[in-house]
Design an enzyme around this catalytic site. Structure first.
Site, short mmCIF file in Angstrom:
data_model
loop_
_atom_site.label_atom_id
_atom_site.label_comp_id
_atom_site.label_asym_id
_atom_site.label_seq_id
_atom_site.Cartn_x
_atom_site.Cartn_y
_atom_site.Cartn_z
N LYS A 176 13.37 -92.77 103.94
CA LYS A 176 11.99 -93.11 104.28
C LYS A 176 11.70 -94.49 103.70
CE LYS A 176 7.21 -91.66 103.62
NZ LYS A 176 6.31 -90.56 103.20
N LYS A 207 12.94 -92.45 108.76
CA LYS A 207 11.54 -92.76 109.06
C LYS A 207 11.21 -94.17 108.59
CE LYS A 207 6.97 -91.44 107.60
NZ LYS A 207 6.23 -90.88 106.54
C1 PBG Z 1 3.15 -88.93 103.27
C2 PBG Z 1 3.52 -89.33 104.64
C3 PBG Z 1 3.26 -90.55 105.30
C4 PBG Z 1 3.74 -90.39 106.60
C5 PBG Z 1 4.27 -89.11 106.70
N1 PBG Z 1 4.15 -88.49 105.47
C6 PBG Z 1 2.56 -91.76 104.83
C7 PBG Z 1 3.11 -92.59 103.76
O1 PBG Z 1 4.20 -92.37 103.24
O2 PBG Z 1 2.38 -93.52 103.39
C8 PBG Z 1 3.64 -91.40 107.70
C9 PBG Z 1 3.69 -90.85 109.10
C10 PBG Z 1 3.21 -91.79 110.16
O3 PBG Z 1 2.95 -92.98 109.92
O4 PBG Z 1 3.10 -91.33 111.30
N2 PBG Z 1 3.85 -89.55 102.25
ZN ZN Z 2 2.94 -89.39 100.11
#
Ligand code: PBG
Ligand code: ZN
Length: 327
Positions: free
Chosen positions: A195, A248
């Site tokens: 991520k 992601k």
């Molecule tokens: C929580 C989380 C996020 C997303 C999914 N889980 C936001 C982040 O990490 O700031 C993003 C999903 C999206 O942008 O569609 N940590």
């Molecule tokens: Zn988070």
């Protein structure tokens, strides 16, 4: 006659032929639909930066899930927006937290839907960070204790799978052993393994109200410049017990998806995030791109790179196109 060059166009002559030799497919069983649940009743708040996406109260969410089942989408992933936030994000692990109540409500009425719960704290903490702060820093080991509690209460409420998105080190192992100790050895973990600290989460932070109050997420999410490191993250998560690993965002990280898929023999999910969705919607809304074509192309790109599953806000639209035999 001598064959001088290959006539690729022979196999492109008509749609049936093209379908026969297509190397990649996109089917409903690939799709996971993200949903945002909020307290209240009869609430359906549009998310401005994500046309077609809403924050829904539990009653509306249950109806939405019925529609999703009718469309043939096998799975949803839930994000919660609590009524009260505090420094430890207690709503996230409360038996009566928004997610725990939402899962129980869905499971009471709907059987044939895989309900995945996102495991993170940023939507629940008053400071908006994905963990427990000590000073201005997220304390890794204190946070993963909380993550194990969040996952357990979600599973006790009926969640079929948990998806830790916090990017703390060691959380998969912590969650795995805590679920196992409590008798939930059969609940899979889909880990947000690679991520990235991406600018593409902007619209999500409006939808889930989880923007950090200060600083950023670079101390735990991955540096956008790296892909070898993504392999190490995935290797570690598999070692700790992840059943599915996730990349992601998806569309700008196709190289990462491909490297992971060709290196490890595990199911790979890719999250087409809010910013990817918003860019397509915005351009299409202005008449600058053909929404249907670009949406389909974006998802096939992710499949072609090697993803087995795609989390996408387009899931319903895709399912409808599959029904119409357009895909
Ligand atoms: C929580 C989380 C996020 C997303 C999914 N889980 C936001 C982040 O990490 O700031 C993003 C999903 C999206 O942008 O569609 N940590
Ligand atoms: Zn988070």
């Amino acid at each position: 006659m001598e064959k001088e060059f290959w006539r690729f166009r022979r196999l492109r002559n008509n749609q049936l032929l093209r379908n026969m030799i297509a190397e990649t497919s996109l089917s409903k069983s690939d799709l996971i639909y993200p949903l945002f649940v909020i307290y209240g009743e009869n609430v359906k708040n549009p998310v401005k930066s994500m046309p077609g996406v809403y924050q829904m109260s539990i009653d509306v969410l249950v109806e939405e899930c019925k529609e999703i089942v009718d469309l043939g989408i096998p799975s949803v992933i839930l994000f919660g927006i609590p009524e009260h936030k505090d420094p430890s994000g207690s709503d996230a692990y409360s038996e009566n937290g928004i997610i725990q109540r939402a899962v129980r409500a869905i499971k009471k009425e709907i059987k044939d839907l895989i309900v995945i719960t996102d495991v993170c704290l940023c939507e629940y903490t008053s400071h908006g960070h994905c963990g427990i702060l000590v000073g201005d820093t997220i304390d890794n080991d204190k946070s993963i204790e909380i993550y194990a509690k969040i996952a357990l209460t979600q599973v006790q409420s009926g969640a079929d799978m948990v998806a830790p998105s916090d990017m703390m080190d060691g959380r998969v192992q912590k969650i795995r052993s805590f679920l196992d100790e409590n008798g939930f050895t059969n609940i899979p973990i889909m880990s947000y393994s690679a991520k990235y600290a991406s600018g593409l989460y902007g619209p999500f932070r409006e939808a889930a109200q989880g923007a950090p109050k200060f600083g950023d997420r670079k101390s735990h999410q991955m540096d956008i410049r790296n892909s070898n490191e993504a392999l190490r993250e995935v290797q570690q998560d598999i070692f700790e017990g992840a059943d599915i690993v996730m990349v992601k965002p998806a569309g700008w990280y196709l190289d990462v998806i491909q490297r992971i898929k060709s290196t490890f023999n595990v199911p790979v999910a890719a999250y087409q995030v809010s910013g990817e969705y918003a860019m397509i919607k915005a351009a299409a809304g202005n008449g600058w791109l053909d929404e249907e074509k670009v949406m389909i192309e974006s998802l096939f790109a992710i499949k072609r790179a090697g993803a087995d599953l795609i989390l996408t806000y387009f899931a319903k639209e895709i399912a409808k196109l599959i029904d119409k035999k357009i895909i």
